[in-house]
Motif scaffolding. Sequence first.
Motif, PDB file in Angstrom:
ATOM      1  N   LYS A   2      40.728  36.885  36.569  1.00 17.53           N
ATOM      2  CA  LYS A   2      39.356  37.174  36.977  1.00 17.53           C
ATOM      3  C   LYS A   2      39.211  38.649  37.317  1.00 17.53           C
ATOM      4  O   LYS A   2      40.119  39.271  37.869  1.00 17.53           O
ATOM      5  CB  LYS A   2      38.977  36.330  38.182  1.00 17.53           C
ATOM      6  CG  LYS A   2      38.886  34.869  37.842  1.00 17.53           C
ATOM      7  CD  LYS A   2      38.368  34.080  39.000  1.00 17.53           C
ATOM      8  CE  LYS A   2      38.262  32.630  38.571  1.00 17.53           C
ATOM      9  NZ  LYS A   2      37.622  31.813  39.549  1.00 17.53           N
ATOM     10  N   ARG A   3      38.032  39.184  36.992  1.00 15.88           N
ATOM     11  CA  ARG A   3      37.748  40.585  37.271  1.00 15.88           C
ATOM     12  C   ARG A   3      37.083  40.706  38.637  1.00 15.88           C
ATOM     13  O   ARG A   3      36.125  39.998  38.934  1.00 15.88           O
ATOM     14  CB  ARG A   3      36.821  41.138  36.194  1.00 15.88           C
ATOM     15  CG  ARG A   3      37.491  41.153  34.825  1.00 15.88           C
ATOM     16  CD  ARG A   3      36.545  41.616  33.753  1.00 15.88           C
ATOM     17  NE  ARG A   3      36.143  42.984  34.046  1.00 15.88           N
ATOM     18  CZ  ARG A   3      35.108  43.579  33.473  1.00 15.88           C
ATOM     19  NH1 ARG A   3      34.371  42.955  32.593  1.00 15.88           N
ATOM     20  NH2 ARG A   3      34.799  44.828  33.781  1.00 15.88           N
ATOM     21  N   VAL A   4      37.616  41.616  39.467  1.00 13.62           N
ATOM     22  CA  VAL A   4      37.095  41.840  40.812  1.00 13.62           C
ATOM     23  C   VAL A   4      36.796  43.326  40.985  1.00 13.62           C
ATOM     24  O   VAL A   4      37.612  44.179  40.636  1.00 13.62           O
ATOM     25  CB  VAL A   4      38.106  41.377  41.888  1.00 13.62           C
ATOM     26  CG1 VAL A   4      37.598  41.692  43.282  1.00 13.62           C
ATOM     27  CG2 VAL A   4      38.379  39.891  41.753  1.00 13.62           C
ATOM     28  N   LEU A   5      35.631  43.605  41.543  1.00 15.36           N
ATOM     29  CA  LEU A   5      35.227  44.972  41.836  1.00 15.36           C
ATOM     30  C   LEU A   5      35.264  45.185  43.334  1.00 15.36           C
ATOM     31  O   LEU A   5      34.701  44.383  44.092  1.00 15.36           O
ATOM     32  CB  LEU A   5      33.804  45.220  41.314  1.00 15.36           C
ATOM     33  CG  LEU A   5      33.158  46.544  41.687  1.00 15.36           C
ATOM     34  CD1 LEU A   5      33.877  47.698  40.999  1.00 15.36           C
ATOM     35  CD2 LEU A   5      31.686  46.536  41.321  1.00 15.36           C
ATOM     36  N   TYR A  26      44.167  38.970  39.503  1.00 12.17           N
ATOM     37  CA  TYR A  26      42.896  39.661  39.334  1.00 12.17           C
ATOM     38  C   TYR A  26      43.066  40.986  38.610  1.00 12.17           C
ATOM     39  O   TYR A  26      44.053  41.687  38.814  1.00 12.17           O
ATOM     40  CB  TYR A  26      42.253  39.949  40.700  1.00 12.17           C
ATOM     41  CG  TYR A  26      42.117  38.710  41.549  1.00 12.17           C
ATOM     42  CD1 TYR A  26      41.093  37.812  41.323  1.00 12.17           C
ATOM     43  CD2 TYR A  26      43.038  38.434  42.555  1.00 12.17           C
ATOM     44  CE1 TYR A  26      40.972  36.658  42.088  1.00 12.17           C
ATOM     45  CE2 TYR A  26      42.931  37.288  43.326  1.00 12.17           C
ATOM     46  CZ  TYR A  26      41.895  36.407  43.086  1.00 12.17           C
ATOM     47  OH  TYR A  26      41.790  35.275  43.837  1.00 12.17           O
ATOM     48  N   THR A  29      39.016  46.611  39.817  1.00 13.21           N
ATOM     49  CA  THR A  29      38.382  47.912  39.633  1.00 13.21           C
ATOM     50  C   THR A  29      37.924  48.398  40.998  1.00 13.21           C
ATOM     51  O   THR A  29      37.306  47.652  41.754  1.00 13.21           O
ATOM     52  CB  THR A  29      37.170  47.816  38.685  1.00 13.21           C
ATOM     53  OG1 THR A  29      37.610  47.336  37.422  1.00 13.21           O
ATOM     54  CG2 THR A  29      36.507  49.173  38.501  1.00 13.21           C
ATOM     55  N   CYS A  60      28.817  46.293  38.316  1.00 15.97           N
ATOM     56  CA  CYS A  60      29.002  44.898  38.731  1.00 15.97           C
ATOM     57  C   CYS A  60      28.981  43.928  37.555  1.00 15.97           C
ATOM     58  O   CYS A  60      29.488  42.809  37.668  1.00 15.97           O
ATOM     59  CB  CYS A  60      27.927  44.492  39.729  1.00 15.97           C
ATOM     60  SG  CYS A  60      28.086  45.304  41.330  1.00 15.97           S
ATOM     61  N   GLN A  63      31.811  41.122  36.424  1.00  9.57           N
ATOM     62  CA  GLN A  63      32.773  40.880  37.500  1.00  9.57           C
ATOM     63  C   GLN A  63      32.633  39.457  38.027  1.00  9.57           C
ATOM     64  O   GLN A  63      31.524  38.956  38.173  1.00  9.57           O
ATOM     65  CB  GLN A  63      32.548  41.875  38.654  1.00  9.57           C
ATOM     66  CG  GLN A  63      32.663  43.324  38.259  1.00  9.57           C
ATOM     67  CD  GLN A  63      34.071  43.727  37.856  1.00  9.57           C
ATOM     68  OE1 GLN A  63      35.056  43.163  38.302  1.00  9.57           O
ATOM     69  NE2 GLN A  63      34.166  44.728  37.020  1.00  9.57           N
ATOM     70  N   VAL A  66      32.519  40.657  43.762  1.00  7.91           N
ATOM     71  CA  VAL A  66      32.323  42.046  44.214  1.00  7.91           C
ATOM     72  C   VAL A  66      32.557  42.067  45.707  1.00  7.91           C
ATOM     73  O   VAL A  66      31.953  41.295  46.457  1.00  7.91           O
ATOM     74  CB  VAL A  66      30.909  42.567  43.882  1.00  7.91           C
ATOM     75  CG1 VAL A  66      30.714  43.970  44.421  1.00  7.91           C
ATOM     76  CG2 VAL A  66      30.655  42.513  42.379  1.00  7.91           C
TER      77      VAL A  66
END
Length: 70
Positions: A2-5, A26, A29, A60, A63, A66
């Motif tokens: 999963k992408r997390v900002l 994760y 970014t 965002c 993502q 966030v």
Amino acid sequence: MKRVLVIGAGRIGVTAAAMLARSRSYAVTLADQKPAARLPAGITFSKLDAADPAQPDLVCRGQAAVLSAA
């Protein structure tokens, strides 16, 4: 993965981003106006100018989560 900002490249933001990256669950970014003095391994940086109304939406996008440490 999963992408997390994480918004905010200060001490708290960098620490949170590093903990997420170390879990290897994760793709992290870190976003801020200026990059952190030392960017931990496995983290990408994205310049974010909150004064530009389009930029928060752009960074965002895509993502899964966030986290604000601003």
